[in-house]
Design an enzyme around this catalytic site. Sequence first.
Site, mmCIF file in Angstrom:
data_model
loop_
_atom_site.group_PDB
_atom_site.id
_atom_site.type_symbol
_atom_site.label_atom_id
_atom_site.label_comp_id
_atom_site.label_asym_id
_atom_site.label_seq_id
_atom_site.Cartn_x
_atom_site.Cartn_y
_atom_site.Cartn_z
ATOM 1 N N SER A 117 -8.078 27.946 123.632
ATOM 2 C CA SER A 117 -6.919 27.232 124.190
ATOM 3 C C SER A 117 -7.332 26.503 125.459
ATOM 4 C CB SER A 117 -5.795 28.216 124.508
ATOM 5 O OG SER A 117 -4.885 27.591 125.395
ATOM 6 N N GLY A 172 -7.677 31.692 125.423
ATOM 7 C CA GLY A 172 -7.769 30.725 126.507
ATOM 8 C C GLY A 172 -8.537 31.277 127.677
ATOM 9 N N SER A 173 -7.904 32.177 128.429
ATOM 10 C CA SER A 173 -8.540 32.700 129.637
ATOM 11 C C SER A 173 -9.831 33.449 129.315
ATOM 12 C CB SER A 173 -7.558 33.593 130.411
ATOM 13 O OG SER A 173 -6.918 34.505 129.541
ATOM 14 N N GLY A 200 4.366 30.111 127.007
ATOM 15 C CA GLY A 200 4.607 29.448 128.298
ATOM 16 C C GLY A 200 3.406 29.445 129.219
ATOM 17 N N PHE A 201 2.618 30.505 129.156
ATOM 18 C CA PHE A 201 1.523 30.626 130.124
ATOM 19 C C PHE A 201 0.305 31.308 129.496
ATOM 20 C CE2 PHE A 201 5.529 30.550 132.335
ATOM 21 C CZ PHE A 201 5.322 29.559 133.286
ATOM 22 N N GLY A 202 -0.871 30.924 129.989
ATOM 23 C CA GLY A 202 -2.089 31.621 129.606
ATOM 24 C C GLY A 202 -2.264 32.863 130.467
ATOM 25 N N GLY A 203 -3.207 33.691 130.112
ATOM 26 C CA GLY A 203 -3.586 34.828 130.948
ATOM 27 C C GLY A 203 -2.657 36.025 130.919
ATOM 28 N N MET A 219 2.872 34.605 117.765
ATOM 29 C CA MET A 219 2.691 34.680 119.222
ATOM 30 C C MET A 219 2.587 36.147 119.615
ATOM 31 S SD MET A 219 2.486 31.668 120.463
ATOM 32 C CE MET A 219 2.291 32.202 122.155
ATOM 33 N N MET A 260 5.180 23.615 121.777
ATOM 34 C CA MET A 260 6.214 24.453 122.409
ATOM 35 C C MET A 260 7.229 23.502 123.034
ATOM 36 S SD MET A 260 3.661 27.342 123.910
ATOM 37 C CE MET A 260 2.253 26.266 123.701
ATOM 38 N N MET A 319 3.667 21.762 126.037
ATOM 39 C CA MET A 319 4.870 22.417 126.583
ATOM 40 C C MET A 319 5.742 21.381 127.280
ATOM 41 S SD MET A 319 3.269 25.879 128.204
ATOM 42 C CE MET A 319 1.925 26.763 127.415
ATOM 43 N N ASP A 378 -1.932 34.184 118.896
ATOM 44 C CA ASP A 378 -2.054 33.427 120.141
ATOM 45 C C ASP A 378 -1.479 34.223 121.307
ATOM 46 O OD1 ASP A 378 -2.252 31.488 122.072
ATOM 47 O OD2 ASP A 378 -0.811 30.118 121.158
ATOM 48 N N GLY A 379 -2.352 34.592 122.226
ATOM 49 C CA GLY A 379 -1.913 35.224 123.468
ATOM 50 C C GLY A 379 -2.546 36.580 123.701
ATOM 51 N N GLY A 380 -3.291 36.678 124.782
ATOM 52 C CA GLY A 380 -3.817 37.977 125.196
ATOM 53 C C GLY A 380 -5.009 38.469 124.401
HETATM 54 O O1 LIG Z 1 0.418 29.139 123.662
HETATM 55 C C1 LIG Z 1 -0.059 29.788 124.569
HETATM 56 C C2 LIG Z 1 0.779 30.270 125.691
HETATM 57 O O2 LIG Z 1 2.063 29.850 125.507
HETATM 58 C C3 LIG Z 1 -1.479 30.163 124.470
HETATM 59 O O3 LIG Z 1 -2.213 29.317 123.643
HETATM 60 C C4 LIG Z 1 -2.239 30.568 125.720
HETATM 61 O O4 LIG Z 1 -2.803 29.466 126.344
HETATM 62 C C5 LIG Z 1 -3.304 31.573 125.384
HETATM 63 O O5 LIG Z 1 -3.940 31.959 126.565
HETATM 64 P P1 LIG Z 1 -4.607 33.407 126.761
HETATM 65 O O6 LIG Z 1 -3.502 34.432 126.589
HETATM 66 O O7 LIG Z 1 -5.651 33.536 125.689
HETATM 67 O O8 LIG Z 1 -5.157 33.350 128.121
HETATM 68 FE FE LIG Z 2 -0.835 28.284 122.119
#
Ligand SMILES: O=C(CO)[C@@H](O)[C@H](O)COP(=O)(O)O
Ligand SMILES: [Fe+2]
Length: 227
Positions: free
Chosen positions: A8, A197-198, A142-145, A137, A68, A37, A175-177
């Site tokens: 991401s 992402g992170s 909304g946010f990474g990390g 999800m 989003m 977003m 997607d996420g974490g």
């Molecule tokens: O869609 C999203 C957040 O809304 C993701 O794509 C995040 O960007 C994933 O980031 P990490 O949780 O891997 O840091």
């Molecule tokens: Fe995403």
Amino acid sequence: MEIKLSPSILSADFANLARDIKIATDAGAEYVHVDVMDGHFVPNITIGAPVVKSLRKATDKVLDVHLMISDPDQYLDDFIKAGSDIITVHYESNGDTLEQLKKIRAAGVKAACVIKPKTPAEALFPLLPYCDMVLIMTVEPGFGGQGFIPECMDKIKAVRAEIQKHGYQCELEIDGGAKLNNTADIVAAGADVIVAGSAVFGGDIADNVKKFHEVFEEGAAKAVWTK
Ligand SMILES: O=C(CO)[C@@H](O)[C@H](O)COP(=O)(O)O
Ligand SMILES: [Fe+2]
């Protein structure tokens, strides 16, 4: 069993997107995940179709565009024309999700549907024949990390079981974490595309991409499902 990584770019350096994408894809990342977003559907504003158009010139890898936004109907044409390879619409966005998926496919783009953590897995089931990929999800969008929500593991298993039962040709992305220490379990539960992402763009990007692929092998070896 091929498991794919979709880094991401939300966690990349926005002033050097092409550079960071090249590092990740040269190291083996299969997809490039683009988080769009609108500040309405989620409380954050990121990037729009003009950036996707520029990224299209910067990479020939799969652009995996996660919308989003409240009103996909208003913007689908823009993201199709910009050169997206996969367009993912939220089940919770306005408009008729099935019609949106059909429109994406009719344009020759891969269609995907995504559910937020509180939406039940079953919401996706009737849409699966119209999806080339589904996205679960594993954080609130909304946010990474953010941290992976453990309750989502059962949803991954339920959607994987439904895909296997009907033999759908549909990838299952999460997607996420996703981190190096939980991704093997996520793959074993049924995911075959991992957004990170992170955990990719924090630190040594190429090394992180390689380590994710090692963890994918671990997860695939533990998986009870096959492709
Ligand atoms: O869609 C999203 C957040 O809304 C993701 O794509 C995040 O960007 C994933 O980031 P990490 O949780 O891997 O840091
Ligand atoms: Fe995403």
